[in-house]
Design an enzyme around this catalytic site. Structure first.
Site, PDB file in Angstrom:
ATOM      1  N   GLY A  15     -25.985   9.495 -41.330  1.00 12.56           N
ATOM      2  CA  GLY A  15     -24.700  10.270 -42.041  1.00 12.56           C
ATOM      3  C   GLY A  15     -23.713  10.281 -41.490  1.00 12.56           C
ATOM      4  O   GLY A  15     -24.051   9.891 -40.619  1.00 12.56           O
ATOM      5  N   ARG A  76     -27.835   4.576 -47.009  1.00 16.09           N
ATOM      6  CA  ARG A  76     -29.348   4.257 -46.289  1.00 16.09           C
ATOM      7  C   ARG A  76     -30.339   3.225 -47.291  1.00 16.09           C
ATOM      8  O   ARG A  76     -30.071   3.116 -48.051  1.00 16.09           O
ATOM      9  CB  ARG A  76     -30.253   5.271 -45.681  1.00 16.09           C
ATOM     10  CG  ARG A  76     -29.683   6.723 -45.063  1.00 16.09           C
ATOM     11  CD  ARG A  76     -30.410   7.916 -44.136  1.00 16.09           C
ATOM     12  NE  ARG A  76     -29.841   8.801 -43.318  1.00 16.09           N
ATOM     13  CZ  ARG A  76     -28.890   9.721 -43.963  1.00 16.09           C
ATOM     14  NH1 ARG A  76     -28.906   9.592 -44.608  1.00 16.09           N
ATOM     15  NH2 ARG A  76     -28.665  10.036 -42.613  1.00 16.09           N
ATOM     16  N   ASP A 107     -28.047   6.096 -34.608  1.00 12.13           N
ATOM     17  CA  ASP A 107     -29.124   4.827 -34.046  1.00 12.13           C
ATOM     18  C   ASP A 107     -30.086   4.075 -35.150  1.00 12.13           C
ATOM     19  O   ASP A 107     -30.160   2.950 -34.476  1.00 12.13           O
ATOM     20  CB  ASP A 107     -30.786   5.600 -32.647  1.00 12.13           C
ATOM     21  CG  ASP A 107     -30.804   6.770 -33.561  1.00 12.13           C
ATOM     22  OD1 ASP A 107     -31.188   7.824 -32.363  1.00 12.13           O
ATOM     23  OD2 ASP A 107     -30.175   7.500 -34.767  1.00 12.13           O
ATOM     24  N   THR A 130     -22.306   9.639 -35.503  1.00 12.80           N
ATOM     25  CA  THR A 130     -23.167  11.098 -36.241  1.00 12.80           C
ATOM     26  C   THR A 130     -22.784  12.355 -35.195  1.00 12.80           C
ATOM     27  O   THR A 130     -22.368  12.506 -34.290  1.00 12.80           O
ATOM     28  CB  THR A 130     -24.085  10.630 -35.888  1.00 12.80           C
ATOM     29  OG1 THR A 130     -24.273  11.939 -35.979  1.00 12.80           O
ATOM     30  CG2 THR A 130     -24.115  10.509 -33.974  1.00 12.80           C
ATOM     31  N   ILE A 131     -22.450  13.528 -35.884  1.00 11.45           N
ATOM     32  CA  ILE A 131     -21.840  14.929 -36.015  1.00 11.45           C
ATOM     33  C   ILE A 131     -23.015  15.427 -34.607  1.00 11.45           C
ATOM     34  O   ILE A 131     -23.228  15.888 -34.459  1.00 11.45           O
ATOM     35  CB  ILE A 131     -21.818  15.924 -36.790  1.00 11.45           C
ATOM     36  CG1 ILE A 131     -22.691  15.641 -37.640  1.00 11.45           C
ATOM     37  CG2 ILE A 131     -20.949  15.184 -37.796  1.00 11.45           C
ATOM     38  CD1 ILE A 131     -23.124  17.710 -38.266  1.00 11.45           C
ATOM     39  N   ASP A 132     -24.513  14.690 -34.172  1.00 10.82           N
ATOM     40  CA  ASP A 132     -25.270  15.518 -33.671  1.00 10.82           C
ATOM     41  C   ASP A 132     -24.669  14.768 -32.693  1.00 10.82           C
ATOM     42  O   ASP A 132     -25.477  16.346 -31.258  1.00 10.82           O
ATOM     43  CB  ASP A 132     -26.813  14.182 -34.060  1.00 10.82           C
ATOM     44  CG  ASP A 132     -27.064  14.511 -35.567  1.00 10.82           C
ATOM     45  OD1 ASP A 132     -27.061  13.727 -35.922  1.00 10.82           O
ATOM     46  OD2 ASP A 132     -26.099  15.342 -36.146  1.00 10.82           O
ATOM     47  N   ASP A 134     -25.940  12.499 -30.466  1.00 10.79           N
ATOM     48  CA  ASP A 134     -27.527  12.659 -29.175  1.00 10.79           C
ATOM     49  C   ASP A 134     -27.947  11.031 -29.122  1.00 10.79           C
ATOM     50  O   ASP A 134     -28.908  10.661 -29.724  1.00 10.79           O
ATOM     51  CB  ASP A 134     -28.897  12.888 -30.700  1.00 10.79           C
ATOM     52  CG  ASP A 134     -28.595  11.843 -32.535  1.00 10.79           C
ATOM     53  OD1 ASP A 134     -29.842  12.130 -32.502  1.00 10.79           O
ATOM     54  OD2 ASP A 134     -27.371  11.758 -32.139  1.00 10.79           O
ATOM     55  N   ARG A 176     -30.063  17.535 -36.617  1.00 10.12           N
ATOM     56  CA  ARG A 176     -31.316  16.749 -36.297  1.00 10.12           C
ATOM     57  C   ARG A 176     -32.510  17.212 -35.264  1.00 10.12           C
ATOM     58  O   ARG A 176     -32.302  18.313 -35.117  1.00 10.12           O
ATOM     59  CB  ARG A 176     -31.430  14.863 -36.189  1.00 10.12           C
ATOM     60  CG  ARG A 176     -31.808  14.725 -36.974  1.00 10.12           C
ATOM     61  CD  ARG A 176     -31.851  13.114 -36.767  1.00 10.12           C
ATOM     62  NE  ARG A 176     -30.917  12.564 -37.994  1.00 10.12           N
ATOM     63  CZ  ARG A 176     -31.403  12.156 -38.857  1.00 10.12           C
ATOM     64  NH1 ARG A 176     -32.366  12.291 -39.200  1.00 10.12           N
ATOM     65  NH2 ARG A 176     -29.675  11.526 -39.322  1.00 10.12           N
ATOM     66  N   GLY A 190     -19.674  32.928 -28.949  1.00  4.94           N
ATOM     67  CA  GLY A 190     -20.914  33.503 -28.245  1.00  4.94           C
ATOM     68  C   GLY A 190     -21.365  34.670 -29.539  1.00  4.94           C
ATOM     69  O   GLY A 190     -21.732  35.246 -29.523  1.00  4.94           O
ATOM     70  N   ALA A 191     -22.854  33.564 -29.305  1.00  2.00           N
ATOM     71  CA  ALA A 191     -23.791  34.032 -30.152  1.00  2.00           C
ATOM     72  C   ALA A 191     -24.778  34.654 -28.744  1.00  2.00           C
ATOM     73  O   ALA A 191     -24.708  34.617 -27.534  1.00  2.00           O
ATOM     74  CB  ALA A 191     -25.163  33.157 -30.809  1.00  2.00           C
ATOM     75  N   GLU A 227     -31.505  23.551 -36.136  1.00  2.00           N
ATOM     76  CA  GLU A 227     -32.381  22.743 -37.255  1.00  2.00           C
ATOM     77  C   GLU A 227     -33.832  22.313 -37.023  1.00  2.00           C
ATOM     78  O   GLU A 227     -34.899  22.057 -38.250  1.00  2.00           O
ATOM     79  CB  GLU A 227     -31.885  22.019 -38.919  1.00  2.00           C
ATOM     80  CG  GLU A 227     -31.544  20.592 -37.719  1.00  2.00           C
ATOM     81  CD  GLU A 227     -30.207  19.492 -39.055  1.00  2.00           C
ATOM     82  OE1 GLU A 227     -30.909  19.957 -40.173  1.00  2.00           O
ATOM     83  OE2 GLU A 227     -29.875  18.512 -38.685  1.00  2.00           O
ATOM     84  N   GLN A 260     -20.966  20.780 -42.635  1.00  2.00           N
ATOM     85  CA  GLN A 260     -20.376  20.746 -40.683  1.00  2.00           C
ATOM     86  C   GLN A 260     -20.060  18.715 -41.027  1.00  2.00           C
ATOM     87  O   GLN A 260     -19.724  18.664 -39.728  1.00  2.00           O
ATOM     88  CB  GLN A 260     -21.619  20.989 -39.769  1.00  2.00           C
ATOM     89  CG  GLN A 260     -22.600  22.700 -39.895  1.00  2.00           C
ATOM     90  CD  GLN A 260     -23.628  22.764 -39.893  1.00  2.00           C
ATOM     91  OE1 GLN A 260     -24.525  22.462 -38.700  1.00  2.00           O
ATOM     92  NE2 GLN A 260     -24.855  22.821 -40.823  1.00  2.00           N
ATOM     93  N   ARG A 261     -20.324  18.273 -41.743  1.00  2.00           N
ATOM     94  CA  ARG A 261     -20.465  17.088 -41.751  1.00  2.00           C
ATOM     95  C   ARG A 261     -18.966  16.450 -42.614  1.00  2.00           C
ATOM     96  O   ARG A 261     -18.663  14.994 -41.706  1.00  2.00           O
ATOM     97  CB  ARG A 261     -21.380  16.514 -42.424  1.00  2.00           C
ATOM     98  CG  ARG A 261     -22.676  16.070 -42.219  1.00  2.00           C
ATOM     99  CD  ARG A 261     -22.875  15.250 -41.663  1.00  2.00           C
ATOM    100  NE  ARG A 261     -23.611  13.772 -42.488  1.00  2.00           N
ATOM    101  CZ  ARG A 261     -24.222  14.080 -43.486  1.00  2.00           C
ATOM    102  NH1 ARG A 261     -25.286  14.287 -42.937  1.00  2.00           N
ATOM    103  NH2 ARG A 261     -23.975  13.065 -44.080  1.00  2.00           N
TER     104      ARG A 261
HETATM  105  O1  F6P Z   1     -27.277  12.824 -38.240  1.00  2.00           O
HETATM  106  C1  F6P Z   1     -26.469  13.556 -38.938  1.00  2.00           C
HETATM  107  C2  F6P Z   1     -26.894  14.941 -40.033  1.00  2.00           C
HETATM  108  O2  F6P Z   1     -26.605  15.318 -40.678  1.00  2.00           O
HETATM  109  C3  F6P Z   1     -28.220  15.192 -39.637  1.00  2.00           C
HETATM  110  O3  F6P Z   1     -27.749  16.557 -38.584  1.00  2.00           O
HETATM  111  C4  F6P Z   1     -28.925  15.941 -40.693  1.00  2.00           C
HETATM  112  O4  F6P Z   1     -30.220  16.674 -40.554  1.00  2.00           O
HETATM  113  C5  F6P Z   1     -29.297  15.367 -41.340  1.00  2.00           C
HETATM  114  O5  F6P Z   1     -27.774  14.258 -40.896  1.00  2.00           O
HETATM  115  C6  F6P Z   1     -28.657  15.448 -42.612  1.00  2.00           C
HETATM  116  O6  F6P Z   1     -29.180  14.601 -43.508  1.00  2.00           O
HETATM  117  P1  F6P Z   1     -29.251  14.023 -45.215  1.00  2.00           P
HETATM  118  O7  F6P Z   1     -26.649  13.894 -45.150  1.00  2.00           O
HETATM  119  O8  F6P Z   1     -29.318  12.581 -45.421  1.00  2.00           O
HETATM  120  O9  F6P Z   1     -29.283  15.190 -45.718  1.00  2.00           O
END
Ligand code: F6P
Length: 328
Positions: A15, A76, A107, A130-132, A134, A176, A190-191, A227, A260-261
């Site tokens: 991603g 990918r 990863d 990666t934005i995650d 993780d 993810r 402030g959720a 998500e 968000q990306r």
């Molecule tokens: O890993 C980054 C991410 O944006 C995750 O937050 C999200 O679940 C996933 O990629 C979405 O993948 P794709 O771009 O293949 O739909």
């Protein structure tokens, strides 16, 4: 004695994330600084298999530090999961004299790189993009800070309409299977509630919390949902469930999705990318391989790729407590 590195390949994979271009720029310019060549590999492992390469010099990466996405594109690759595919990739990079690789991704990217290195002995260094957020071995992955700011801005806008119409919004965010974006952006925006995979709030506690918000005089509420959350209902089912059980709530849903990306990387991500690119190239020149560059307590460190891949990034329990207190 490891072979002298004369030509480094750089690619982005998985991603995309804001800051990837800044990292590519840093890798290319650090190569130029050390008077070694740099080759851009387009579309990740797919482009490696197809020989989709381009020589990059210090001028090739002008005016990209502020650009979201990745000019080397990302993909990918199913074929790279096969030995034949990796064999083709090896022949391709050998044919242009690439001695080592900088892999910018998550990863999945690093796992492929490890297998490739084990089979063909190509020195590799990973940069976590990666934005995650993780990935084990770094406090921040590239793109995470920018994504947080994007999400907070979006939630602030949703709050305007939520309060104008006295509505409850479920806002789904990416991440993810981890809750870093949801937890940090939720606190920042402030959720009233934050649902993350690492902590199962449960439907009863959610209803009870929303009832409490209403009783305390809150006329609108925002619930941020990761998500990967495991409460057992997606955001649309949560809407129906709350409307059935709390009839005085008018509920709407907003799934933020791939915006968000995107976006211009924050200063933090640009600086982080620049620091990581230098470390990655200079680690290869020092004869190091199979490491991921990370930032730990504001120091740029190396973590063995194996540990980065197998490790799990942990949710900040202190922040979780802050979030609970803030929803009082
Ligand atoms: O890993 C980054 C991410 O944006 C995750 O937050 C999200 O679940 C996933 O990629 C979405 O993948 P794709 O771009 O293949 O739909």
């Amino acid at each position: 004695m490891s072979k002298k590195i004369k030509k480094i390949g750089v690619m982005t994979s998985g991603g995309d994330a804001p800051g990837m271009n800044a990292a590519i720029r840093s890798v290319v310019r650090t190569c130029a600084f050390h008077e070694i060549e740099c080759v851009g590999i387009y579309r990740g492992y797919e482009g490696m298999i197809e020989g989709d390469f381009k020589i990059l010099n210090a001028r090739s990466v002008n005016h990209i530090i502020n650009k979201g996405g990745t000019f080397l594109k990302s993909a990918r690759s199913k074929e790279f999961r096969t030995k034949e595919g990796r064999q083709k990739a090896c022949l391709q990079i050998k044919s242009v004299g690439i001695d080592a690789l900088v892999l910018i991704g998550g990863d999945g990217t690093f796992t492929g790189g490890m297998i490739f290195n084990n089979e063909f002995n190509f020195p590799i260094i990973g940069i976590p993009g990666t934005i995650d957020n993780d990935i084990f071995g770094t406090n921040f992955t590239l793109g995470y800070d920018t994504a947080l700011n994007t999400v907070v801005e979006a939630i602030d806008k949703i709050r305007d309409t939520a309060s104008s119409h006295k509505r409850l919004f479920f806002v789904e965010v990416m991440g993810r299977d981890v809750g870093h974006i949801a937890l940090n952006a939720g606190v920042g925006a402030g959720a009233e509630e934050i649902l993350i995979p690492e902590e199962d709030l449960g439907l009863d506690r959610l209803l009870e919390s929303l009832r409490r918000s209403k009783d305390s005089g809150k006329s609108s509420s925002l619930v941020v949902v990761a998500e990967g959350d495991k409460i057992g209902k997606n955001v649309f089912e949560l809407k129906d469930y709350v409307e059935q059980n709390l009839p005085d709530y008018e509920v709407r849903v907003s799934v933020l999705g791939h915006m968000q990306r995107g976006g211009s990387p924050s200063c933090f991500d640009r600086v982080l990318a620049s620091r990581m690119g230098v470390k990655a190239v200079e680690s290869l020149l020092e004869g190091k391989s199979n490491y991921m560059v990370g930032i730990l307590d504001n120091k740029i460190e190396l973590t063995p790729l194996e540990k980065a891949i197998k490790g799990k990034s942990k949710i900040d329990l202190e922040l979780l407590r802050v979030s609970d207190i803030m929803t009082t």
